[in-house]
Design a protein around this motif. Structure first.
Motif, PDB file in Angstrom:
ATOM      1  N   ILE A 207       0.870  -1.185   0.000  1.00  0.00           N
ATOM      2  CA  ILE A 207       0.000   0.000   0.000  1.00  0.00           C
ATOM      3  C   ILE A 207       0.904   1.232   0.000  1.00  0.00           C
ATOM      4  N   ILE A 208       0.630   2.173  -0.899  1.00  0.00           N
ATOM      5  CA  ILE A 208       1.384   3.433  -0.921  1.00  0.00           C
ATOM      6  C   ILE A 208       0.402   4.588  -0.736  1.00  0.00           C
ATOM      7  N   ILE A 209       0.691   5.439   0.252  1.00  0.00           N
ATOM      8  CA  ILE A 209      -0.106   6.641   0.487  1.00  0.00           C
ATOM      9  C   ILE A 209       0.808   7.830   0.220  1.00  0.00           C
ATOM     10  N   SER A 210       0.557   8.539  -0.870  1.00  0.00           N
ATOM     11  CA  SER A 210       1.451   9.633  -1.262  1.00  0.00           C
ATOM     12  C   SER A 210       0.820  10.980  -0.974  1.00  0.00           C
ATOM     13  N   ALA A 211       1.485  11.756  -0.109  1.00  0.00           N
ATOM     14  CA  ALA A 211       1.018  13.096   0.261  1.00  0.00           C
ATOM     15  C   ALA A 211       2.188  14.069   0.182  1.00  0.00           C
ATOM     16  N   LEU A 212       2.777  14.115  -1.007  1.00  0.00           N
ATOM     17  CA  LEU A 212       4.000  14.893  -1.207  1.00  0.00           C
ATOM     18  C   LEU A 212       3.725  16.254  -1.843  1.00  0.00           C
ATOM     19  N   GLY A 213       2.721  16.306  -2.741  1.00  0.00           N
ATOM     20  CA  GLY A 213       2.415  17.553  -3.431  1.00  0.00           C
ATOM     21  C   GLY A 213       3.310  17.820  -4.624  1.00  0.00           C
ATOM     22  N   VAL A 214       3.879  16.747  -5.183  1.00  0.00           N
ATOM     23  CA  VAL A 214       4.708  16.867  -6.394  1.00  0.00           C
ATOM     24  C   VAL A 214       3.980  16.154  -7.535  1.00  0.00           C
ATOM     25  N   PRO A 215       3.557  16.892  -8.568  1.00  0.00           N
ATOM     26  CA  PRO A 215       2.749  16.294  -9.636  1.00  0.00           C
ATOM     27  C   PRO A 215       3.440  15.108 -10.313  1.00  0.00           C
ATOM     28  N   ASN A 216       2.684  14.004 -10.464  1.00  0.00           N
ATOM     29  CA  ASN A 216       3.143  12.808 -11.194  1.00  0.00           C
ATOM     30  C   ASN A 216       4.456  12.233 -10.658  1.00  0.00           C
ATOM     31  N   TYR A 217       4.675  12.400  -9.365  1.00  0.00           N
ATOM     32  CA  TYR A 217       5.940  11.937  -8.757  1.00  0.00           C
ATOM     33  C   TYR A 217       6.076  10.412  -8.794  1.00  0.00           C
ATOM     34  N   LEU A 218       4.999   9.713  -8.429  1.00  0.00           N
ATOM     35  CA  LEU A 218       5.066   8.253  -8.321  1.00  0.00           C
ATOM     36  C   LEU A 218       4.849   7.621  -9.697  1.00  0.00           C
ATOM     37  N   LYS A 219       5.891   6.981 -10.207  1.00  0.00           N
ATOM     38  CA  LYS A 219       5.848   6.376 -11.547  1.00  0.00           C
ATOM     39  C   LYS A 219       5.575   4.875 -11.457  1.00  0.00           C
ATOM     40  N   ALA A 220       5.171   4.305 -12.587  1.00  0.00           N
ATOM     41  CA  ALA A 220       4.833   2.872 -12.628  1.00  0.00           C
ATOM     42  C   ALA A 220       6.012   2.000 -12.200  1.00  0.00           C
ATOM     43  N   GLU A 221       7.241   2.405 -12.557  1.00  0.00           N
ATOM     44  CA  GLU A 221       8.415   1.587 -12.220  1.00  0.00           C
ATOM     45  C   GLU A 221       8.745   1.634 -10.717  1.00  0.00           C
ATOM     46  N   MET A 222       8.061   2.515  -9.976  1.00  0.00           N
ATOM     47  CA  MET A 222       8.311   2.630  -8.530  1.00  0.00           C
ATOM     48  C   MET A 222       7.394   1.737  -7.700  1.00  0.00           C
ATOM     49  N   ILE A 223       6.437   1.062  -8.355  1.00  0.00           N
ATOM     50  CA  ILE A 223       5.506   0.220  -7.595  1.00  0.00           C
ATOM     51  C   ILE A 223       5.551  -1.220  -8.084  1.00  0.00           C
ATOM     52  N   LYS A 224       5.097  -2.131  -7.221  1.00  0.00           N
ATOM     53  CA  LYS A 224       5.011  -3.531  -7.647  1.00  0.00           C
ATOM     54  C   LYS A 224       3.602  -3.817  -8.170  1.00  0.00           C
ATOM     55  N   ASP A 225       3.456  -4.916  -8.865  1.00  0.00           N
ATOM     56  CA  ASP A 225       2.145  -5.297  -9.383  1.00  0.00           C
ATOM     57  C   ASP A 225       1.140  -5.458  -8.251  1.00  0.00           C
ATOM     58  N   ASP A 226      -0.094  -4.995  -8.492  1.00  0.00           N
ATOM     59  CA  ASP A 226      -1.221  -5.147  -7.559  1.00  0.00           C
ATOM     60  C   ASP A 226      -1.094  -4.323  -6.276  1.00  0.00           C
ATOM     61  N   ALA A 227      -0.231  -3.312  -6.271  1.00  0.00           N
ATOM     62  CA  ALA A 227      -0.143  -2.427  -5.102  1.00  0.00           C
ATOM     63  C   ALA A 227      -1.421  -1.577  -5.015  1.00  0.00           C
ATOM     64  N   VAL A 228      -1.744  -1.162  -3.784  1.00  0.00           N
ATOM     65  CA  VAL A 228      -2.867  -0.254  -3.536  1.00  0.00           C
ATOM     66  C   VAL A 228      -2.304   1.163  -3.473  1.00  0.00           C
ATOM     67  N   ILE A 229      -2.849   2.068  -4.276  1.00  0.00           N
ATOM     68  CA  ILE A 229      -2.287   3.418  -4.381  1.00  0.00           C
ATOM     69  C   ILE A 229      -3.306   4.461  -3.918  1.00  0.00           C
ATOM     70  N   ILE A 230      -2.938   5.200  -2.881  1.00  0.00           N
ATOM     71  CA  ILE A 230      -3.766   6.296  -2.366  1.00  0.00           C
ATOM     72  C   ILE A 230      -3.039   7.604  -2.676  1.00  0.00           C
ATOM     73  N   ASP A 231      -3.633   8.406  -3.545  1.00  0.00           N
ATOM     74  CA  ASP A 231      -3.011   9.657  -3.999  1.00  0.00           C
ATOM     75  C   ASP A 231      -3.669  10.838  -3.290  1.00  0.00           C
ATOM     76  N   VAL A 232      -2.930  11.466  -2.379  1.00  0.00           N
ATOM     77  CA  VAL A 232      -3.459  12.593  -1.609  1.00  0.00           C
ATOM     78  C   VAL A 232      -3.058  13.923  -2.252  1.00  0.00           C
ATOM     79  N   GLY A 233      -2.093  13.877  -3.148  1.00  0.00           N
ATOM     80  CA  GLY A 233      -1.582  15.099  -3.773  1.00  0.00           C
ATOM     81  C   GLY A 233      -2.632  15.803  -4.615  1.00  0.00           C
ATOM     82  N   ILE A 234      -2.580  17.118  -4.616  1.00  0.00           N
ATOM     83  CA  ILE A 234      -3.477  17.900  -5.472  1.00  0.00           C
ATOM     84  C   ILE A 234      -2.759  19.195  -5.843  1.00  0.00           C
ATOM     85  N   THR A 235      -2.402  19.302  -7.133  1.00  0.00           N
ATOM     86  CA  THR A 235      -1.628  20.445  -7.617  1.00  0.00           C
ATOM     87  C   THR A 235      -2.251  20.975  -8.905  1.00  0.00           C
TER      88      THR A 235
END
Length: 291
Positions: A207-235
């Motif tokens: 599970i990844i919860i991203s609250a960084l505030g950097v647009p499009n920071y988390l790329k596909a190559e940074m996660i494993k298959d079937d991960a749960v992604i919670i995107d808190v960023g809004i820019t």
């Protein structure tokens, strides 16, 4: 891949709250009253507070919006907070952040009575949350928990990586995801701007919860298959192809990450609507606590 649809779930929650308020009215009880103070004319803050007022109307709450000029002194704001603390008609209130530079945000948060602190930022409420005691949970983390619960996303024994360590999202999420219960019981890693080899860490996360505030920071190559992604960023990102001249973007490269994720929140329409819904829920709790 399944979307964690915050827009839909937030509407469900508002319907549930509206039903509770209707029961209160039928019994002749006072309905919840939420107040908001906004200092200055920040466009995003004005829009956000306006959404809160509309949401109050939608569920049958009373609401009060107090606008103060950007030149307001800290003393003047603290005086207004004292008035709201002492007003028995107000069940909960928020002071919209950010505040102008002449005002100490921490002093303002400390001045709000914990029983009316529906943002859940007061140290007493934050401390109770950390000790797993009954209290107000900050609205955005509360919304994330609610999404995970309503979609029955399994968290027990999972590796959760939180990107960001703010007092509003990152830090409370790291505490809540590691607590006993559901959602919770996960092993939590907190990452931030000084974390080295972050891809090595995120690629191991369930599970990844991203609250960084950097647009499009988390790329596909940074996660494993079937991960749960919670995107808190809004820019807001400039975009000449849109009528407004900008588009709203999250921390996650949604187009590519969504192809690998099992669950993912969209931006907009994911965590954002949940924040307002859970602020209403906290206000309902504040009202119930006064009975």
């Amino acid at each position: 891949m399944q979307l964690l649809d915050g827009k839909k779930v937030s509407e469900d929650i508002k319907n549930e709250i509206a039903a509770e308020v209707a029961k209160m009215k039928a019994k002749g009880e006072k309905v919840p009253h939420l107040a908001a103070i906004i200092v200055g004319n920040d466009g995003a803050s004005l829009t956000y507070v306006g959404s809160k007022v509309k949401a109050c109307e939608r569920v049958g709450f009373e609401s009060t919006l107090i606008k103060m000029p950007s030149t307001t002194s800290e003393t003047e704001l603290l005086k207004k907070i004292k008035e709201l603390n002492e007003d028995s008609n107000i069940d909960g209130f928020i002071v919209q952040l950010p505040l102008p530079p002449q005002i100490d945000t921490q002093e303002v948060i400390m001045a709000i009575h914990p029983s009316k602190d529906v943002d859940g930022f007061h140290p007493e409420n934050f401390g109770k949350m950390a000790l797993d005691m009954s209290t107000f949970i900050p609205a955005t983390p509360f919304g994330i928990l609610e999404l995970l619960e309503r979609y029955n996303v399994q968290t027990q024994g999972k590796h959760t990586v939180v990107i960001g360590r703010s007092h509003i999202v990152g830090r409370p999420m790291s505490i809540l995801m590691g607590r006993k219960g559901f959602p919770g019981n996960s092993t939590v890693t907190v990452t931030h701007t000084h974390t080295k080899n972050i891809t090595q860490i995120t690629s191991q996360a369930d599970i990844i919860i991203s609250a960084l505030g950097v647009p499009n920071y988390l790329k596909a190559e940074m996660i494993k298959d079937d991960a749960v992604i919670i995107d808190v960023g809004i820019t807001r990102v400039a975009d000449d192809t849109t009528e407004k001249g900008y588009k709203i973007v999250g921390d996650v490269d949604f187009e590519n990450v969504s192809k690998k994720a099992s669950y993912i929140t969209p931006v907009p329409g994911g965590v954002g609507p949940m924040t307002i819904a859970m602020l209403l829920k906290n206000t309902l709790i504040a009202r119930a606590n006064k009975k």
